[in-house]
Every structure is written in C-alpha cells, then in structure tokens.
Design a protein around this motif. Structure first.
Motif, PDB file in Angstrom:
ATOM      1  N   VAL A   1      -2.793  10.598   1.063  1.00 28.41           N
ATOM      2  CA  VAL A   1      -4.104   9.990   1.325  1.00 28.41           C
ATOM      3  C   VAL A   1      -5.255  10.972   1.134  1.00 28.41           C
ATOM      4  O   VAL A   1      -6.387  10.682   1.526  1.00 28.41           O
ATOM      5  N   GLU A   2      -4.988  12.117   0.508  1.00 27.15           N
ATOM      6  CA  GLU A   2      -6.051  13.105   0.317  1.00 27.15           C
ATOM      7  C   GLU A   2      -7.207  12.574  -0.524  1.00 27.15           C
ATOM      8  O   GLU A   2      -8.360  12.944  -0.310  1.00 27.15           O
ATOM      9  N   ASN A   3      -6.915  11.709  -1.483  1.00 27.70           N
ATOM     10  CA  ASN A   3      -7.949  11.201  -2.395  1.00 27.70           C
ATOM     11  C   ASN A   3      -8.459   9.819  -2.014  1.00 27.70           C
ATOM     12  O   ASN A   3      -9.213   9.210  -2.775  1.00 27.70           O
ATOM     13  N   LEU A   4      -8.051   9.333  -0.853  1.00 28.78           N
ATOM     14  CA  LEU A   4      -8.366   7.958  -0.466  1.00 28.78           C
ATOM     15  C   LEU A   4      -9.546   7.898   0.492  1.00 28.78           C
ATOM     16  O   LEU A   4      -9.611   8.637   1.471  1.00 28.78           O
TER      17      LEU A   4
ATOM     18  N   TRP B   1      -1.005  11.640 -10.130  1.00 26.62           N
ATOM     19  CA  TRP B   1      -2.358  11.213 -10.515  1.00 26.62           C
ATOM     20  C   TRP B   1      -3.289  11.428  -9.331  1.00 26.62           C
ATOM     21  O   TRP B   1      -3.153  10.764  -8.291  1.00 26.62           O
ATOM     22  N   ASP B   2      -4.254  12.334  -9.470  1.00 28.28           N
ATOM     23  CA  ASP B   2      -5.129  12.679  -8.355  1.00 28.28           C
ATOM     24  C   ASP B   2      -6.500  12.031  -8.461  1.00 28.28           C
ATOM     25  O   ASP B   2      -7.515  12.576  -8.017  1.00 28.28           O
ATOM     26  N   VAL B   3      -6.559  10.841  -9.050  1.00 28.78           N
ATOM     27  CA  VAL B   3      -7.803  10.105  -9.179  1.00 28.78           C
ATOM     28  C   VAL B   3      -8.362   9.737  -7.803  1.00 28.78           C
ATOM     29  O   VAL B   3      -7.597   9.453  -6.871  1.00 28.78           O
TER      30      VAL B   3
ATOM     31  N   LEU C   1       0.828  -1.200   0.000  1.00 30.88           N
ATOM     32  CA  LEU C   1       0.000   0.000   0.000  1.00 30.88           C
ATOM     33  C   LEU C   1       0.868   1.257   0.000  1.00 30.88           C
ATOM     34  O   LEU C   1       0.590   2.229  -0.708  1.00 30.88           O
ATOM     35  N   GLY C   2       1.940   1.238   0.771  1.00 33.07           N
ATOM     36  CA  GLY C   2       2.837   2.384   0.808  1.00 33.07           C
ATOM     37  C   GLY C   2       3.468   2.662  -0.541  1.00 33.07           C
ATOM     38  O   GLY C   2       3.568   3.822  -0.969  1.00 33.07           O
ATOM     39  N   TYR C   3       3.886   1.596  -1.227  1.00 33.26           N
ATOM     40  CA  TYR C   3       4.507   1.773  -2.539  1.00 33.26           C
ATOM     41  C   TYR C   3       3.499   2.298  -3.564  1.00 33.26           C
ATOM     42  O   TYR C   3       3.839   3.096  -4.441  1.00 33.26           O
TER      43      TYR C   3
ATOM     44  N   LEU D   1       1.384   6.805  -6.880  1.00 34.01           N
ATOM     45  CA  LEU D   1       0.367   7.790  -7.258  1.00 34.01           C
ATOM     46  C   LEU D   1       0.902   9.210  -7.112  1.00 34.01           C
ATOM     47  O   LEU D   1       0.673  10.077  -7.971  1.00 34.01           O
ATOM     48  N   GLU D   2       1.634   9.447  -6.018  1.00 32.24           N
ATOM     49  CA  GLU D   2       2.209  10.771  -5.794  1.00 32.24           C
ATOM     50  C   GLU D   2       3.275  11.094  -6.845  1.00 32.24           C
ATOM     51  O   GLU D   2       3.322  12.211  -7.375  1.00 32.24           O
TER      52      GLU D   2
END
Length: 409
Positions: A290-293, A260-262, A248-250, A255-256
C-alpha cells in the motif's frame, strides 16, 4: 425506539449483536399529523448482510448500526412527528434471492415497514428495488445501480451514497492537483463497478486527463494480473482503482508481483475495505503493498474533534455496539435524519409521494442533521446526492478507530 429483528418465515434473519436488547426511547416532539398512526411506531426495515463473511459482513454491521443510532438520536429529539422510530433488521446475507424473500415477507406482514434501507451491495438493490417500488414504500439505498437514482424508474428511492459520477469527479480534481495527465482505469464487474468504469472515460477526459486504458475484472476472479499487465503497457501516470472486498487484495498482490510502482488512487470502495486499514497478519496496513496507494474518503470519516454532528453520531453508535467498519458505511444514519426532515416539512408521515417530493427540495434537506455527508441535494431528475467537492479528502491507508481514519501527522 424498539430495535427488533425481523424474522422471515424461512428463518433467513439473524439479529445483529446490537439488537439483542430492545432499546426503547420515548418520542416527545410534536403531535402526529392528521391521519397519522397515533402511537404506532414509524417502522424502518434495514437490510444488511450481517452473516456474510469478511468485509461484506463487517460493513453491513456498521450500516445497520448507523440506522439504529440515527433512530436513537432522532427519538431523543422527538421522533418523527412524535412517532417513535422502530428499527427492524433483516439479514439478507448479501444474497439477492434472500433479500427478495425478506422484503416480500416484511411488506406482506401485519406490520409493514414505512421505509426500507438497503445496506448494499448493489446486487441486492437491483433485486429488491422493483418490489419496494411496486409496494409504494419509500427507500434509501447505499448500493447504487444503473437505474436506482432515476426517479422515472424508482420515484420513491433515494441513493444516499454519492454515485460513481461524483467519485470520478473527485478523483479527477485530485489528479489535476497532483499534476497527472494520463490515467489507467481498473474496475470490477459489479453494478457499481461497471457504472464507475462507464463514467470514467468521459469524467476524467472532462478533467483534462488522457485515459490510456480502461479494464474490467470479474469480481469472482482470483487473479487480475492480465488486466494490470494491459494497463501497465500503456504507461499511465496514475491508476484509478475501483475494488471492494477480496478483489482489492488480489489486485495489490498483482501489482506487487509485477513490480509496478505506479501511483494508485482508490475510490471510496477501496477505502471501505478493511484490508488496507488493518495491520498484518489480517491486513496490509504499513506494508509495501500500500506504499503507492491513496484513498478517496469523505471528510466526515477522518477524525475531527470539532465536528459536533458527526461526533454525536459516533457516540450514539458506540452506545449501542462497537463500530467495526468506517463511517463510509454509515449513510443510514443520514437516511433517518432525511426522513425526519421530510416528514416535518410535509407535516405527515403517511404519504410517501409527498415525502419524496420534500426530499427533492434542497431547502428541506439542508435542515436535516446529517453526519456523513454535510448536505444532500436531490432533484426531480436525479435521486442521487449532488455533493460538493470539498466533501472528499484523499488519504493514505490509515488506522481506524471508532469508524474514523486517524491519519498520521
């Protein structure tokens, strides 16, 4: 309740901190049924990767603690047909080979278990379920595999964590509520991850979603950027994510890195990983990663002062040891309650097949005082709980206290 460590002949057992002191409670319920073991305890062997590093070890400690708390509460309510429950803890290190050794030694010991609880991961279930089944021992499993829910293969095993099909269905309902129409799927190569990935195409399509990509990553990999790039090229409205532990960390780093801000909707494996619920420097809670999670969780894992049964379970766990992970890993508490309900229905504890048949009866399982899932519905065709959609809630990464998410208002 005797909480005892099981030490295999090869020394693979490391006792949990909660088991350093024996906790003895007297069952005072109904008399044991005919043919019962009298004053003999009802022995439950709990497998867990207590000495594993990182999230796996932390989660295992909570899974084991939940079983101990379930036994404590059940014994306070009379035990299982008057028999005190004795919990033995076996540290399998998250290693299937070690788990097989421990299970075989327990089965062949002078005091074999009456039931075995597997705390995951799914690789351990894959390795041990054939042995447990051959021995004719009732088992409960929180690490679903392709066949663990199939009673034609494992008639005495019950998956007590909701299976990937339920998690997919829960996510599909959320996508519909959010107005998403296309989804990209990213999942791991574990047994659970592969099942989730296989079910995602049909499950999301049934929910009216267009699956534009479905990528699998190697759980041993340190870089999932290629899979993320392939999905980004398809431009989905949302990313459905299966990830547990270090991967999950990777993925969040990937994403960062890609910018990609999906929107990302993680399944319960994501929520079970402490990384996203822990602030820096050991976690990423409150960071841009984690803003988009948002995460799929059970309602029982979000603190509610009015949830009496769940709160009793939490209090029992805390009376033994601190709760290191979320209640998403506390299914083993419910396993003890399901065992108690089945035995009371049958009037005996010495017939695993009769107990399994009782667990397939929803009129029996709804009497169990379960705390993590409100109700378990098994069938003769599927030993995985059919759960209602309202069991799920979708929350942002949030602080965890005593095993429950405390979502900011």
């Amino acid at each position: 309740m005797n909480v005892l460590p099981f030490r295999g002949r090869r020394g693979l057992m490391v006792a949990a901190a909660a088991t350093t002191t024996a906790l003895i409670l007297s069952g005072c319920g109904s008399e044991a049924g005919a043919g019962e073991a009298g004053d003999e305890p009802f022995r439950i062997l709990v497998l867990g990767a207590l000495s594993a590093e990182g999230a796996l070890g932390i989660n295992a400690s909570t899974s084991v603690l939940a079983a101990q708390a379930g036994a404590q509460v059940a014994n306070e309510d009379g035990g299982i047909l008057g028999r005190d429950i004795e919990v033995e803890v076996a540290d399998d290190q998250g290693d299937p080979t070690a788990a097989v050794t421990l299970v075989r030694e327990a089965i062949n010991s002078d005091t074999p278990p009456d039931a075995i609880l597997n705390s995951g991961p799914s690789q351990v279930a894959d390795a041990t379920l054939p042995i447990i089944n051959q021995a004719g021992i009732l088992s409960f499993n929180i690490g679903p595999t392709e066949t663990s829910l199939d009673p034609s293969v494992f008639p005495l095993n019950f998956d007590i964590s909701a299976g990937p099909s339920h998690h997919v269905a829960g996510q599909a309902n959320h996508f519909e509520e959010m107005g998403y129409t296309s989804v990209g799927v990213l999942h791991g190569s574990s047994s659970y991850g592969e099942s989730y990935g296989n079910l995602a195409d049909e499950g999301f399509a049934d929910g009216g979603m267009k699956v534009v990509g479905n990528e699998e990553y190697d759980v041993a990999s340190l870089d999932m950027t290629p899979q993320l790039e392939a999905l980004r090229a398809k431009n989905p409205d949302v990313l459905a994510l299966d990830a547990y532990g270090a991967p999950l960390g990777y993925i969040l780093q990937g994403l960062e890195k890609l910018g990609w801000d999906v929107p990302v909707v993680g399944n319960v494996s994501v929520a079970a990983t402490g990384l996203v619920n822990t602030p820096p420097p050991s976690g990423v809670l409150g960071t841009e990663q984690v803003e988009n999670l948002v995460m799929e969780v059970y309602r029982s894992t979000v603190y509610n002062p009015d949830a009496e049964v769940t709160n009793r379970a939490v209090e029992a766990m805390l009376s033994i040891a601190p709760i290191k992970a979320t209640l998403i890993l506390a299914y083993n508490y419910d396993a003890v309650m399901l065992l108690k309900a089945a035995a009371e229905s049958v009037g005996s504890t010495d017939d695993p097949e009769a107990l399994a048949a009782a667990l397939e009866d929803p009129e029996v399982t709804k009497t169990a005082e379960t705390a993590i899932l409100n109700e378990y519905v098994f069938s003769a065709d599927e030993h995985s709980p059919a759960i209602a959609g309202d069991e799920f809630q979708f929350i942002p990464p949030s602080a965890v206290k005593d095993g429950q998410f405390h979502v900011a208002k």
